[in-house]
Design an enzyme around this catalytic site. Structure first.
Site, PDB file in Angstrom:
ATOM      1  N   ARG A   1       0.859  -1.184   0.000  1.00  0.00           N
ATOM      2  CA  ARG A   1       0.000   0.000   0.000  1.00  0.00           C
ATOM      3  C   ARG A   1       0.900   1.239   0.000  1.00  0.00           C
ATOM      4  O   ARG A   1       1.676   1.447   0.930  1.00  0.00           O
ATOM      5  CB  ARG A   1      -0.901  -0.017   1.234  1.00  0.00           C
ATOM      6  CG  ARG A   1      -1.771   1.203   1.365  1.00  0.00           C
ATOM      7  CD  ARG A   1      -2.755   1.099   2.531  1.00  0.00           C
ATOM      8  NE  ARG A   1      -3.474   2.346   2.627  1.00  0.00           N
ATOM      9  CZ  ARG A   1      -3.363   3.210   3.630  1.00  0.00           C
ATOM     10  NH1 ARG A   1      -2.594   2.942   4.672  1.00  0.00           N
ATOM     11  NH2 ARG A   1      -4.028   4.334   3.611  1.00  0.00           N
TER      12      ARG A   1
ATOM     13  N   HIS B   1      -2.530  11.001   0.964  1.00  0.00           N
ATOM     14  CA  HIS B   1      -1.941  10.775   2.286  1.00  0.00           C
ATOM     15  C   HIS B   1      -1.264  12.090   2.678  1.00  0.00           C
ATOM     16  O   HIS B   1      -0.053  12.170   2.836  1.00  0.00           O
ATOM     17  CB  HIS B   1      -0.967   9.597   2.240  1.00  0.00           C
ATOM     18  CG  HIS B   1      -0.679   8.986   3.579  1.00  0.00           C
ATOM     19  ND1 HIS B   1      -0.837   7.640   3.848  1.00  0.00           N
ATOM     20  CD2 HIS B   1      -0.226   9.521   4.734  1.00  0.00           C
ATOM     21  CE1 HIS B   1      -0.488   7.378   5.095  1.00  0.00           C
ATOM     22  NE2 HIS B   1      -0.112   8.519   5.666  1.00  0.00           N
TER      23      HIS B   1
ATOM     24  N   GLU C   1      -6.880   8.615   6.642  1.00  0.00           N
ATOM     25  CA  GLU C   1      -7.047   9.271   7.942  1.00  0.00           C
ATOM     26  C   GLU C   1      -7.486  10.736   7.832  1.00  0.00           C
ATOM     27  O   GLU C   1      -6.742  11.649   8.208  1.00  0.00           O
ATOM     28  CB  GLU C   1      -5.747   9.176   8.749  1.00  0.00           C
ATOM     29  CG  GLU C   1      -5.300   7.748   9.008  1.00  0.00           C
ATOM     30  CD  GLU C   1      -4.067   7.661   9.908  1.00  0.00           C
ATOM     31  OE1 GLU C   1      -3.473   8.697  10.219  1.00  0.00           O
ATOM     32  OE2 GLU C   1      -3.708   6.528  10.294  1.00  0.00           O
TER      33      GLU C   1
ATOM     34  N   ASN D   1      -7.381   2.034  10.136  1.00  0.00           N
ATOM     35  CA  ASN D   1      -6.048   2.151  10.742  1.00  0.00           C
ATOM     36  C   ASN D   1      -6.232   2.143  12.249  1.00  0.00           C
ATOM     37  O   ASN D   1      -7.054   2.887  12.792  1.00  0.00           O
ATOM     38  CB  ASN D   1      -5.364   3.466  10.340  1.00  0.00           C
ATOM     39  CG  ASN D   1      -4.963   3.465   8.879  1.00  0.00           C
ATOM     40  OD1 ASN D   1      -5.163   2.479   8.166  1.00  0.00           O
ATOM     41  ND2 ASN D   1      -4.388   4.563   8.431  1.00  0.00           N
TER      42      ASN D   1
ATOM     43  N   TYR E   1      -4.179   2.074  16.061  1.00  0.00           N
ATOM     44  CA  TYR E   1      -2.944   2.182  16.841  1.00  0.00           C
ATOM     45  C   TYR E   1      -3.174   2.070  18.344  1.00  0.00           C
ATOM     46  O   TYR E   1      -2.367   1.490  19.053  1.00  0.00           O
ATOM     47  CB  TYR E   1      -2.228   3.515  16.539  1.00  0.00           C
ATOM     48  CG  TYR E   1      -1.604   3.511  15.165  1.00  0.00           C
ATOM     49  CD1 TYR E   1      -0.324   3.013  14.966  1.00  0.00           C
ATOM     50  CD2 TYR E   1      -2.318   3.951  14.048  1.00  0.00           C
ATOM     51  CE1 TYR E   1       0.252   2.963  13.700  1.00  0.00           C
ATOM     52  CE2 TYR E   1      -1.761   3.908  12.769  1.00  0.00           C
ATOM     53  CZ  TYR E   1      -0.471   3.410  12.610  1.00  0.00           C
ATOM     54  OH  TYR E   1       0.091   3.352  11.358  1.00  0.00           O
TER      55      TYR E   1
ATOM     56  N   GLU F   1      -3.476  -0.002   8.251  1.00  0.00           N
ATOM     57  CA  GLU F   1      -2.265   0.361   8.994  1.00  0.00           C
ATOM     58  C   GLU F   1      -2.387  -0.159  10.418  1.00  0.00           C
ATOM     59  O   GLU F   1      -3.460  -0.061  11.032  1.00  0.00           O
ATOM     60  CB  GLU F   1      -2.067   1.883   9.120  1.00  0.00           C
ATOM     61  CG  GLU F   1      -1.535   2.566   7.911  1.00  0.00           C
ATOM     62  CD  GLU F   1      -1.328   4.065   8.149  1.00  0.00           C
ATOM     63  OE1 GLU F   1      -1.050   4.472   9.305  1.00  0.00           O
ATOM     64  OE2 GLU F   1      -1.464   4.812   7.180  1.00  0.00           O
TER      65      GLU F   1
HETATM   66  O1  IFM Z   1       3.075   7.599  10.029  1.00  0.00           O
HETATM   67  C1  IFM Z   1       1.704   7.664  10.233  1.00  0.00           C
HETATM   68  C2  IFM Z   1       0.964   7.476   8.924  1.00  0.00           C
HETATM   69  O2  IFM Z   1       1.364   8.387   7.966  1.00  0.00           O
HETATM   70  C3  IFM Z   1      -0.521   7.637   9.155  1.00  0.00           C
HETATM   71  N1  IFM Z   1      -0.973   6.794  10.215  1.00  0.00           N
HETATM   72  C4  IFM Z   1      -0.258   6.817  11.457  1.00  0.00           C
HETATM   73  C5  IFM Z   1       1.223   6.615  11.193  1.00  0.00           C
HETATM   74  C6  IFM Z   1       1.997   6.659  12.523  1.00  0.00           C
HETATM   75  O3  IFM Z   1       1.819   7.896  13.131  1.00  0.00           O
END
Ligand code: IFM
Length: 477
Positions: free
Chosen positions: A92, A136, A181, A309, A311, A382
């Site tokens: 990706r 992005h 995002e 995504n 985290y 992600e």
């Molecule tokens: O590096 C970033 C990415 O560009 C977008 N999502 C979160 C990642 C980590 O912060």
């Protein structure tokens, strides 16, 4: 306290079973143009908001810029060979808008498109499925000068750009993501100003969020017109939002942050409406006069896939007078209308970004999208972690990052078993890269990059991930 993301300590029996993913599960890794390409002024590329922002003193840690980054523009062939060596099924990447349409309007830059054509051909030649993200975060600077995402016209410009890329690459790219995002583009870019273009105005952030989604809807229609067989989606960054206690004020704080972080995007994109409670919360910021008849129908144009995504989690509480201001994406200015909410740190293990490690949150997030919003195939587009790495004898043994991936893949599998149609997983990131306002000080890569020599070293996590892909799952420990 033990790290919930870590495999058991040496000597402790691990009875976790091997896990197998469904046949055809798409294993990949992700990057983004400004974070890896470099060649900022080559081949006709003109500045984006990130070039301007990173060259503005004080905006990025240590004054780092994406001018050279991982020099991927010049090393694309060997980078794709490395992906093949790791056995990636998909890659990706994002297209740099100012590389293929300098200035953001007018004709395509043939040289810029040629770079992506070569990249896609190289991927296909190695049996790697290209997954293309159109946006992005690198808005061409002239479009920002004309008002940026708070201006409605930017949405129309984005759709034109989508057509231009689809005309050039639609014959060889199956998977298309419009935005990556949009929360970050809108609320970090125009709310807190921690990201480019560095503006700080709550009403602009809300308008930017709307126009990003409008641009997405128009781009979906443009992509479908240009390439009816394309699989089109959007990627949102989602967080479970948990109240710090059952106290009604904490529960209400969670409702408000969930509104801004998650439902601001999920509801328009997948239900065609803004949540009523969110609009009420935002009444002191905006009257939503920027939303025109038909916008929400455009924004909710049917999709083929949804990208998530993931985290970390937000734990929030009611305000406390005199509480310390929060850093970065918890800064009050990221949360228009809810600036008084307090983000709570639980004391659980964190990554080098100070983000709490919370693999069960991935299960919750995927289940929520599926159970409350859509039956569409989902992809984790992600997931990953920054840790401080050390090169020892030419090796990087990144046990923490490996444990993070392991825990989150177990969570992804649990979501599948719970009925979520999860079809793939992309590790963030293929290689260390320019981590936005943190410059090169944070490393998310499975592959270590020495920014002086540009030498790449696959870390332990990369070798481990290659084995996961080979087995289509996780081995018994
Ligand atoms: O590096 C970033 C990415 O560009 C977008 N999502 C979160 C990642 C980590 O912060």
């Amino acid at each position: 306290m033990s790290n919930p993301a870590s495999p058991p300590a040496v000597g402790v029996v691990d009875d976790r079973p091997p896990l197998t993913f469904p046949p055809g599960f798409l294993w990949g890794a992700a990057t983004a143009a400004y974070q890896i390409e470099g060649a900022a002024a080559e081949g006709g590329r003109t500045p984006s908001i990130w070039d301007t922002f990173s060259h503005t003193p004080g905006r990025v840690v240590e004054g780092h810029t994406g001018d050279v980054a991982c020099d991927h523009y010049h090393r694309m062939g060997s980078d794709v060979a490395l992906m093949a060596e790791l056995g990636l099924k998909s890659y990706r990447f994002s297209v740099s808008w100012p590389r293929v349409q300098p200035g953001g309007t007018g004709p395509a830059n043939a040289g810029g498109l040629d770079f992506y054509r070569r990249l896609v051909d190289e991927l296909l030649a190695h049996g790697i499925e290209p997954w293309l993200t159109l946006y992005h975060w690198d808005l061409p600077q002239p479009l920002e000068d004309a008002g940026g995402w708070p201006a409605r016209d930017t949405a129309a410009r984005f759709a034109d750009y989508a057509t231009l890329v689809a005309d050039a690459l639609g014959d060889r790219v199956r998977y298309w993501t419009t935005l990556n995002e949009p929360w970050c583009s809108a609320f970090l870019g125009y709310g807190s100003g921690a990201h480019a273009p560095g503006r700080s105005d709550g009403a602009d952030a809300v308008r930017a969020g709307h126009h990003l989604m409008l641009g997405h809807g128009l781009a979906v229609q443009a992509l479908r017109a240009a390439r009816p067989t394309a699989e089109v989606g959007v990627t949102v960054n989602l967080y479970p939002v948990t109240p710090a206690s059952v106290a009604p004020a904490d529960v209400d704080a969670a409702r408000r942050i969930d509104g801004l972080a998650n439902r601001f995007f999920l509801d328009p994109l997948l239900r065609g409406s803004y949540p009523a409670d969110l609009m009420a919360d935002l009444a002191k910021v905006t009257d939503f006069g920027h939303v025109r008849d038909g916008d929400l129908a455009t924004i909710s144009t049917p999709l083929d896939v949804v990208g998530v995504n993931y985290y970390s989690r937000h734990v929030v509480a009611a305000p406390v007078p005199g509480a310390e201001p929060e850093p970065y994406w918890r800064a009050p200015s990221c949360w228009p209308g809810s600036e008084d909410v307090r983000f709570v740190t639980r004391g659980v293990p964190v990554t080098d970004m100070n983000w709490e490690i919370d693999a069960p949150g991935l299960v919750e997030t995927l289940r929520r999208v599926h159970e409350e919003y859509t039956d569409l195939p989902l992809y984790v587009t992600e997931n990953g972690s920054a840790f401080v790495d050390e090169v020892v004898d030419g090796q990087v043994d990144d046990v923490d990052r490996l444990a993070y991936f392991d825990a989150h893949l177990r969570a992804a599998h649990e979501a599948i078993e719970a009925g979520v149609p999860l079809r793939g997983y992309f590790a963030w990131s293929l290689m260390d890269n320019f981590e936005w306002a943190w410059g090169y000080t944070k490393r998310f890569g499975m592959v270590h990059v020495d920014y002086d020599s540009q030498v790449r070293i696959p870390k332990s996590s990369a070798r481990w991930y290659a084995e996961v892909i080979r087995r289509n799952g996780l081995a018994a420990q």
